[in-house]
Scaffold this active site. Structure first.
Site, PDB file in Angstrom:
ATOM      1  CG  ASP A 225      -2.303   0.589   0.876  1.00 38.46           C
ATOM      2  OD1 ASP A 225      -2.374   1.828   0.787  1.00 38.46           O
ATOM      3  OD2 ASP A 225      -3.274  -0.162   0.680  1.00 38.46           O
TER       4      ASP A 225
ATOM      5  CG  HIS B 293      -5.566   3.350   1.351  1.00 42.50           C
ATOM      6  ND1 HIS B 293      -5.193   2.101   0.900  1.00 42.50           N
ATOM      7  CD2 HIS B 293      -6.892   3.450   1.123  1.00 42.50           C
ATOM      8  CE1 HIS B 293      -6.256   1.485   0.412  1.00 42.50           C
ATOM      9  NE2 HIS B 293      -7.301   2.271   0.537  1.00 42.50           N
TER      10      HIS B 293
ATOM     11  CB  SER C  75      -9.738   0.173   0.873  1.00 40.84           C
ATOM     12  OG  SER C  75      -9.106   0.628  -0.272  1.00 40.84           O
TER      13      SER C  75
END
EC number: 3.4.21.-
Length: 662
Positions: A233, A270, A466
C-alpha cells in the site's frame, strides 16, 4: 492506434489510441510545470508558460517526477499538443515532453516508458538471451529473479512509440515467450466515503449491529500468531501504538524509493488503516482481525503496471509473508453514475506482474504458496474487467454493509470470491470501520471524537473494499495460524466453505451457491478456523505404477495401474512424475475405470510454457473434477494419459500414484 500483447504471441491483443490532447512531461528538478502556487512551478520561459496556460493537470506520477497535462479546449488534430511538445523540449528545465496513450473506452491516459519486460524460453542460455537483446539495441536494467530468463530492459533514448514495434518483433523471435512495454496508469486505492462492529455483535448509538464476520469468537482458537501479513500500500505508520510491540514489524520495504523505510507521505493514510484492519494488536484502541500476526509493510506508490509493482510480490514471498493484501487497482468508475466510461474499461494484468504473483504462489511459504487477496473495487461495476482482482489465483473480496447486504459501491462479477464487512454511505447505521489511523492529527482523523478518538490515532470511517480486503486477509492468517501446513488454494477453499449466505433474496446466488455480489457469502471467521484443522483421518490405501513410458512428439502415451478395492471412495489424491522439456506441450488426463461412469479428468492442460517436468499432487481442492469420483467403486484399471500436442520436445512418464481414502 498502437497494440500491446499480454500472454505471448498467442495472447490477447489490446489497442491503445494516441491522444491528440495530452502530453507527458518530466522536469530536471522533478518540479511540477503547473501549480496552484506559481512560485512553486518549475522555471520555464515566457513562451513555454504561455503554451502551458492552455493546459491543465490530468494526473501526476510523483515518484517518477512525471505529470500528464490535458488541453483545456480539446481539438481533433493534435496541433496544440505538437506545438507544446516542440516548445517544451527546447526548455533547459524540461527533460522530455512526449505523447500519451489513452484507453479508447475510458479515455484514461496511459504513459509508455522506454522499458520492456522480456521473457525467453526456459531452455535458452544467458549468453543467447543477451545476444538477442543486444541485437535490438536494448540495455539490461535487471535480470528478474522471479521467472527464468526474464529481463527488465531499456531501449535507447528517444525510441518513443517504436517501443511497441520492438516488442512485437521480439515476440516473433522463436526464443521469446513474453514481451510487452512497461505501461503505467493512474494508481488508485480502494477507498470509498467516509466501534468494531465488523468483529462481533456490537451496540452503537443504541443500535445493535449483527452484520459481523464472527471474528472475536474465532480468537479462542486462533489469533494469527506465527503468521506474517504483507500489506502492499502507500506506507504504514510503523510507530503507531498498535504496531509497536516487539517483533511486530517484519521486513519493511519501500519498493518505490528502494529503501527499507515504508514511511507514508504527507497524504498517505490508506496503508496504516489497512494494516490496522488486518492485524492491529488491539492493545490500545483498535484490534485487527488477526492481532497476533506480524506485519510486513510494503510501500508501493509507483504507477499501476510498473516493475515496482512486480517487485512488491517478490519481496513479500522472499521475506516470509504468508498472506498478501492489496487494496488497490485500476481507477474505478463513479459508482452512482452509470454513464461513467470507466465502468467499461478493461485493464489487463501485465505478464511481468502475473509472473511475480505466480512466484509468490509457487515459491512462497516453502512451496505452499502465499495467499494473495485483492479488493474487488468500488465502482459498482464488473470486477471481471479488472485483470488484477479477477486473476484466477487471487481472492477478490467484495464489501457488505452493517445491514448485512451489499455495499452500494462494491464491484460485482464472476471473480468475486467472498465478502467482508465494510461501510456503505447512506443509508448506514455506522460511519464505517474503526481502525488505526496515522498517529496524531495528520491522518483521516484530525483530532475529533466525531471522526474517531480525540488524539487522532484512530478513525471510525474507513471503508470501501479497501477495508474488506485486509479483513479477509486477517481471516486467512487466522486459518494458517491454526494449520500452517495448508496450501494457498486450501486456504481459499476454507474461506469459501466458511461463508454465510447473506441476503438470500437480493444475493442472486446460483445453483453452486455463488453470488455475483458476495461470491460464496460473508466470511465467518470462527467457521473458517474450525475448518482449518483436518477431520479425523480416514483409512488410506496407496496404489503406484512405476515404468518409464516414452512421450514422443504429437503422440499420446499411457501408464496404467489396477485397483482391486471395492469400498466407496471418500477422498482421492493423484501424484504424477513426468519428465519433459516443455510442459506447455502436454495435456495430462486421469482415466478412471469405465465402471465408475466418470469421464476423463484433466490434470494439466498445456500450462507452464517452457518449464521442465511435472511432479505434482492433485486433489479435490486443486482439481475440482476429482470430486466426481467420491462415492464411486475404484475397482478396475486406472490410466494416466499424456498427449503431446507440439513438436520438438520429448520426455517420459516415470510414475503414477493414486491415494484413496475409504
Amino acid at each position: 492506434m498502437v497494440h500491446v500483447r499480454y500472454g505471448g504471441q498467442n495472447g490477447e491483443q489490446y489497442e491503445l489510441a494516441i491522444s491528440e490532447n495530452h502530453i507527458v512531461v518530466r522536469t530536471e528538478s522533478r518540479s511540477s510545470l503547473i501549480s496552484d502556487r506559481p512560485f512553486e512551478a518549475a522555471p520555464v520561459s515566457s513562451q513555454a508558460r504561455n503554451i502551458l496556460n492552455q493546459f491543465e493537470l490530468s494526473t501526476r506520477f510523483s515518484q517518477a517526477g512525471v505529470e500528464v497535462l490535458h488541453v483545456k479546449e480539446p481539438s481533433q488534430d493534435g496541433a496544440l499538443r505538437d506545438t507544446a511538445r516542440e516548445i517544451l523540449n527546447q526548455e533547459p528545465e524540461v527533460q522530455f515532453a512526449g505523447r500519451v496513450l489513452i484507453d479508447p473506452v475510458s479515455q484514461q491516459p496511459i504513459v509508455y516508458t522506454e522499458n520492456l519486460f522480456v521473457k525467453f524460453g526456459h531452455e535458452e542460455d544467458v549468453s543467447f538471451c543477451q545476444e538477442i537483446l543486444g541485437r535490438y539495441g536494448l540495455t539490461i536494467k535487471r535480470q528478474l529473479e522471479y521467472a527464468r530468463n526474464a529481463y527488465f530492459v531499456s531501449a535507447p533514448p528517444n525510441t518513443g512509440l517504436a517501443i511497441f514495434d520492438i516488442a512485437e518483433r521480439l515476440l516473433n523471435e522463436e526464443s521469446v515467450e513474453l514481451c510487452h512495454p512497461e505501461l503505467v496508469r493512474e494508481f488508485r486505492q480502494r477507498q470509498a466515503f467516509s466501534q468494531q462492529w465488523h468483529l462481533k455483535e456490537t451496540t452503537i448509538g443504541g443500535k445493535t449491529i449483527k452484520a459481523h464476520a464472527n471474528v472475536e469468537a474465532a480468537w479462542k482458537l486462533s489469533d494469527g500468531t506465527g503468521t506474517i501479513i504483507a500489506i502492499i500500500d502507500d506506507g504504514v505508520d510503523v510507530d503507531h501504538e498498535e504496531f509497536r510491540s516487539s517483533g511486530k514489524i517484519v521486513a519493511p520495504r519501500d519498493v518505490t524509493r528502494k529503501t527499507n523505510f515504508p514511511t507514508p507521505g504527507n497524504r498517505d493514510n490508506h496503508g496504516t488503516a489497512c494494516a490496522g484492519v488486518a492485524c492491529g494488536n488491539g492493545n490500545f484502541g483498535a484490534s485487527g482481525v488477526a492481532p497476533g500476526a506480524k506485519l510486513m509493510p510494503i510501500r508501493f506508490v509507483s504507477a499501476l503496471g510498473s516493475q515496482d509493482e512486480a517487485d512488491s510480490f517478490v519481496w513479500a514471498a522472499q521475506n516470509g509473508a504468508d498472506v498478501i493484501s492489496c487494496s488497490w487497482g485500476p481507477p474505478d468508475g463513479t459508482w452512482w453514475d452509470d454513464k461513467d466510461p470507466l465502468h467499461k474499461q478493461k485493464v489487463p494484468l501485465p505478464d511481468s506482474t502475473r509472473l511475480a504473483m505466480d512466484y509468490a504462489i509457487n515459491k512462497g511459504r516453502n512451496g505452499k504458496g502465499c495467499v494473495i487477496l485483492f479488493a474487488a473495487g468500488n465502482g459498482n461495476e464488473s470486477v471481471d474487467n479488472d485483470g488484477y482482482a479477477s486473476y484466477e489465483k487471487v481472492i477478490a473480496v467484495a464489501a457488505c454493509n452493517d445491514f448485512g447486504t451489499r455495499s452500494a459501491y462494491s464491484d460485482f462479477g464472476q471473480a468475486v470470491w467472498c465478502a467482508f464487512p465494510s461501510n456503505n454511505g447512506n443509508p448506514s447505521q455506522t460511519p464505517g470501520i474503526w481502525t488505526a489511523d496515522r498517529s496524531g492529527v495528520v491522518g483521516y482523523n484530525s483530532g475529533s471524537t466525531n471522526l474517531g478518538d480525540q488524539a487522532g490515532n484512530y478513525t471510525n470511517s474507513f471503508g470501501g473494499t479497501s477495508s474488506a480486503c485486509p479483513g479477509a486477509a486477517g481471516v486467512a492468517a487466522l486459518i494458517l495460524s491454526r494449520n500452517p501446513n495448508l496450501r494457498w488454494d486450501e486456504v481459499r477453499d476454507i474461506i469459501k466453505r466458511s461463508c454465510d449466505r447473506i441476503d438470500p433474496v437480493g444475493g442472486n446466488y446460483n445453483a453452486e451457491g455463488r453470488s455475483p455480489f458476495y461470491g460464496y457469502g460473508r466470511i465467518n471467521a470462527l467457521k473458517a478456523v474450525e475448518l482449518a484443522l483436518p477431520a479425523q483421518p480416514e483409512p488410506v490405501s496407496i496404489f503406484t505404477a512405476v515404468q518409464d513410458v516414452p512421450i514422443n512428439d504429437l503422440q499420446t502415451s499411457q501408464l496404467s495401474l489396477a485397483i482391486a478395492n471395492t469400498n466407496p471412495i471418500k477422498s482421492i489424491k493423484v501424484t504424477v512424475d513426468i519428465e519433459h522439456t516443455y510442459i506447455g506441450d502436454l495435456i495430462v488426463s486421469l482415466n478412471p475405470p469405465g465402471e465408475c461412469g466418470v469421464l476423463p479428468i484433466i490434470l494439466h492442460d498445456r500450462k507452464g510454457g517452457g518449464a521442465d517436468d511435472i511432479k505434482q499432487t492433485y486433489d479435490e481442492v486443486s482439481t475440482p473434477g476429482l470430486t466426481a469420483l467420491k462415492g464411486k467403486i475404484p475397482q478396475g484399471t486406472w490410466t494416466l494419459e499424456v498427449a503431446d500436442k507440439a513438436q520438438a520436445d520429448t520426455g517420459k512418464i516415470r510414475s503414477l500414484t493414486i491415494e484413496l481414502g475409504f
